[in-house]
Design a protein around this motif. Structure first.
Motif, short mmCIF file in Angstrom:
data_model
loop_
_atom_site.label_atom_id
_atom_site.label_comp_id
_atom_site.label_asym_id
_atom_site.label_seq_id
_atom_site.Cartn_x
_atom_site.Cartn_y
_atom_site.Cartn_z
N HIS A 6 11.71 -16.03 -29.53
CA HIS A 6 10.50 -16.36 -30.40
C HIS A 6 9.67 -14.90 -30.65
CE1 HIS A 6 11.33 -19.74 -27.82
NE2 HIS A 6 10.75 -20.40 -28.71
N ARG A 7 8.75 -15.20 -31.42
CA ARG A 7 7.76 -14.20 -31.90
C ARG A 7 7.50 -13.69 -30.57
NH1 ARG A 7 1.44 -15.51 -33.31
NH2 ARG A 7 1.22 -17.01 -31.27
N ILE A 8 6.74 -12.28 -30.62
CA ILE A 8 6.10 -11.68 -29.39
C ILE A 8 4.86 -12.00 -29.41
CG2 ILE A 8 5.95 -9.42 -27.75
CD1 ILE A 8 8.87 -9.04 -28.66
N THR B 236 2.95 -5.59 -20.31
CA THR B 236 3.39 -5.30 -19.01
C THR B 236 3.03 -3.78 -18.59
OG1 THR B 236 5.32 -4.03 -19.81
CG2 THR B 236 5.39 -6.49 -19.11
N ASP C 236 4.50 -1.76 -16.81
CA ASP C 236 5.82 -0.89 -16.64
C ASP C 236 6.90 -1.28 -17.71
OD1 ASP C 236 5.19 0.70 -14.22
OD2 ASP C 236 5.02 -1.44 -13.42
N TYR D 168 14.09 -6.09 -22.05
CA TYR D 168 13.34 -7.04 -22.95
C TYR D 168 14.49 -7.52 -24.13
CZ TYR D 168 10.01 -9.97 -25.17
OH TYR D 168 9.40 -11.10 -25.79
N ALA E 266 15.42 -9.70 -27.31
CA ALA E 266 15.19 -10.74 -28.17
C ALA E 266 15.88 -10.63 -29.46
CB ALA E 266 13.64 -10.72 -28.52
N ARG F 239 6.94 0.27 -21.64
CA ARG F 239 6.03 -1.07 -21.51
C ARG F 239 5.59 -1.53 -22.72
NH1 ARG F 239 -0.51 -0.85 -20.27
NH2 ARG F 239 -1.04 0.52 -22.35
N ILE F 240 5.44 -2.97 -22.63
CA ILE F 240 5.12 -3.66 -24.04
C ILE F 240 3.40 -3.86 -23.96
CG2 ILE F 240 5.59 -5.67 -25.21
CD1 ILE F 240 8.50 -5.49 -24.21
N ALA F 241 2.84 -3.60 -24.83
CA ALA F 241 1.34 -3.90 -24.81
C ALA F 241 0.94 -3.71 -26.28
CB ALA F 241 0.51 -2.98 -23.79
N PHE G 295 1.07 -5.38 -28.92
CA PHE G 295 2.19 -5.81 -29.75
C PHE G 295 2.31 -7.09 -29.90
CE2 PHE G 295 6.55 -6.83 -30.88
CZ PHE G 295 6.92 -5.76 -31.94
N GLU G 296 2.38 -7.47 -31.13
CA GLU G 296 2.50 -8.89 -31.41
C GLU G 296 3.01 -9.15 -32.94
OE1 GLU G 296 -1.16 -11.48 -30.65
OE2 GLU G 296 -1.21 -11.93 -32.40
N THR G 297 3.82 -10.30 -33.05
CA THR G 297 4.53 -10.25 -34.32
C THR G 297 4.27 -12.08 -34.80
OG1 THR G 297 6.46 -11.22 -33.31
CG2 THR G 297 6.23 -8.70 -33.93
N SER G 298 4.25 -12.41 -36.10
CA SER G 298 4.08 -13.49 -36.59
C SER G 298 5.45 -14.64 -36.44
CB SER G 298 3.65 -13.98 -37.73
OG SER G 298 2.48 -13.28 -37.83
N ASP G 299 6.69 -13.51 -36.36
CA ASP G 299 7.87 -14.26 -36.64
C ASP G 299 8.77 -13.77 -35.41
OD1 ASP G 299 7.71 -15.86 -38.92
OD2 ASP G 299 7.30 -13.89 -39.76
N PRO G 300 9.69 -14.38 -35.17
CA PRO G 300 10.91 -13.52 -34.33
C PRO G 300 11.33 -12.58 -34.76
CG PRO G 300 11.29 -16.06 -34.60
CD PRO G 300 10.18 -15.51 -35.61
N LEU G 301 11.84 -11.57 -33.91
CA LEU G 301 12.50 -10.37 -34.24
C LEU G 301 13.30 -9.66 -33.23
CD1 LEU G 301 10.10 -7.47 -33.10
CD2 LEU G 301 10.15 -9.65 -32.36
N TYR G 302 13.96 -8.90 -33.58
CA TYR G 302 15.23 -8.07 -32.63
C TYR G 302 14.43 -7.46 -31.85
CZ TYR G 302 19.55 -6.03 -31.28
OH TYR G 302 20.59 -5.54 -30.70
N TYR G 303 14.20 -7.36 -30.76
CA TYR G 303 13.68 -6.46 -29.72
C TYR G 303 14.79 -5.93 -28.38
CZ TYR G 303 9.41 -4.48 -27.67
OH TYR G 303 8.59 -3.55 -27.11
N ARG G 304 14.83 -4.71 -28.36
CA ARG G 304 15.65 -4.46 -27.53
C ARG G 304 14.79 -3.15 -26.53
NH1 ARG G 304 21.38 -4.91 -27.05
NH2 ARG G 304 22.10 -3.53 -25.25
N ALA G 305 14.72 -3.42 -25.39
CA ALA G 305 13.94 -2.41 -24.57
C ALA G 305 14.86 -2.55 -23.39
CB ALA G 305 12.65 -2.78 -24.31
#
Lengths: 311, 311
Positions: free
Chosen positions: A98-100, A105, A107, A111, A113, B99-101, B103-113
């Motif tokens: 899904h969107r984020i 977090t 730390d 992740y 997606a 860390r993720i903070a 951060f926001e999207t409207s659509d699904p995306l490719y996220y690799r952390a």
């Protein structure tokens, strides 16, 4: 670190339950202590799937922090869709499609997606990357998740990766994708014993859009009329929930899984934003949405844009 | 979709520049149109690396939306560390280890952390997953990124995956990890020509913590005294920037790359939160932080907790 609790979103659907179980299996195989749990009862479709592959229903939790300090999320990331005390635990990993949003977090974390139709499609890659063999029953759950999320590969959310994954998993399980898939989807459409509350909430999510709060439920049927005959009761329940929860907009997407169309039942003070988003007037709180089957891809983005333009 | 712009954070460091170039190479090999760009000039260490492997400096951009509607972020995700008009473009992918903070999207995306020491360590996995051969110069940049982010594998952010990746990349490049690594790190510590503004800002990031804003710079040296003799000028510049930007806390981490220790120079109205976080009083705005070399792992989390407790 205490044992990881692995879970999907509230109002669990088949992908959320199946992916929690499949990821937990993978973690356990990698010698990481983890337990799949759920934030609610499985729906009729998911029950059919768990029975079919003889897998126990995951334990249902109300809160996480009373038993662990570390969790892994599947099939969601937004806090309002997660466990009530999500801010009290550390999120160690997420596997999602899904969107984020509303996610944060302290730390670094793991992740993963991808913009595919189903969490299980990403999990299939993870099994391969970590070189863990997928047993028959786990493949069955993952296959069911893809069938459910993509409406048997017909949703616009379905990508070529989902199609390949479903075919590969059907091979492992040894079932016909089309036959098993349709049987499974139909098992989820029986609403005869459901109250309006259940029809609205069994697969509903709350989305913050701009400064407003939008509730969107979805129900799959083989005949949309089965729902429309209950419209009066459904609207009454919508209005009660809207008052209690301060929703600005409430949408129920009634989706015909055979014809791949939907009718939306819409209410709430911000109903005009729905008309703007779809460039169609409501008629007695309903509107035909031809070709619309995906909340995520065909309903949330236009609504989000309408609310953004308003602000 | 127009051509993807791929970039790392403001005040680019070696990982940010190297990872943007390496990911762009991978995308291009997969027939996806992409260009690596940067949000600022490469620092002395990164210049040494680019010269060593004969790679051109990426083009510097001020804004993205004037030339594309689609971007990929490496080595960061927080909006305040990204391009100024990040809200005007669609984020299609992220490869990161923070860390993720914010951060926001409207659509699904490719996220690799992944919680590893360096973005390039994750990129090495991606090259393998997509079965793309890493050419010598790209391997050199990726190796340099790992050496830089982990201070030659000595930072507590360094994981066993970073160590394995660095060894594998050094083999591809055909250099001695230790010899090349130390030479490269030393190239980045020359502060003789730097103004206090540059010492503070060349590797600085802004972090929202609770309701407050914290600025944390870091400078690597072979002798901490080289910085401490300039403390008066540095503090004066800190105070000016604090006034101009409404920072609540300003920290400069001066890190001895040979001994793996730091001294922090600290100022700003919320300096007490720093003392609480590290359970140590400041002495004339400085404090020894033995064994501390990682902003991300050893400075941001305790500060974050101190500000959270305050709220």
């Amino acid at each position: 670190m205490s044992k990881l609790l692995v879970f999907g979103h509230q109002n669990p659907d088949t992908d959320t339950i199946a992916s929690a179980i499949a990821l937990t299996y993978l973690l356990n195989e990698l010698s990481i202590a983890a337990e799949a749990v759920a934030l609610g009862k499985p729906n009729a479709e998911t029950k059919y799937v768990l029975d079919y592959f003889r897998v126990d229903q995951p334990r249902i939790i109300e809160t996480a922090s009373n038993e662990t300090d570390a969790v892994v999320l599947v099939d969601h990331n937004e806090k309002q869709q997660s466990v009530s005390d999500i801010n009290e635990v550390s999120i160690k990993g997420v596997v999602d499609h899904h969107r984020i949003a509303n996610f944060e977090t302290s730390d670094p974390l793991y992740y993963r997606a991808e913009p595919v139709g189903c969490t299980a499609t990403i999990l299939l890659k993870l099994f391969k990357e970590y070189e863990v063999t997928i047993p028959n029953h786990i493949a069955g759950l993952m296959l069911s998740a893809i069938v459910s999320d993509t409406l048997l590969l017909k949703s616009p959310t379905c990508t070529s990766e989902d199609v390949r994954a479903a075919e590969e998993l059907a091979d492992i399980v040894g079932v016909s994708l089309d036959e098993y898939g349709l049987e499974m989807l139909k098992a989820g459409t029986d609403i005869t014993s459901k109250t309006p509350e259940e029809i609205l909430n069994d697969d509903a999510k709350t989305f913050p859009m701009g400064s407003e709060t939008v509730r969107i439920g979805q129900v799959n049927v083989v005949d949309i009329e089965d729902i429309l005959v209950q419209k009066k009761d459904i609207l009454e329940t919508m209005r009660q929930e809207t008052r209690e929860n301060d929703y600005d907009l409430y949408v129920l997407l009634v989706t015909d899984i055979i014809e791949s169309n939907s009718v939306a039942i819409v209410d709430g003070p911000a109903y005009r934003q729905f008309e703007i988003a779809f460039e169609k007037p409501l008629q007695l709180n309903t509107v035909d949405l031809e070709g619309v089957v995906s909340r995520k891809k065909q309903v949330v983005p236009p609504l989000n844009n309408a609310f953004k333009r308003e602000n």
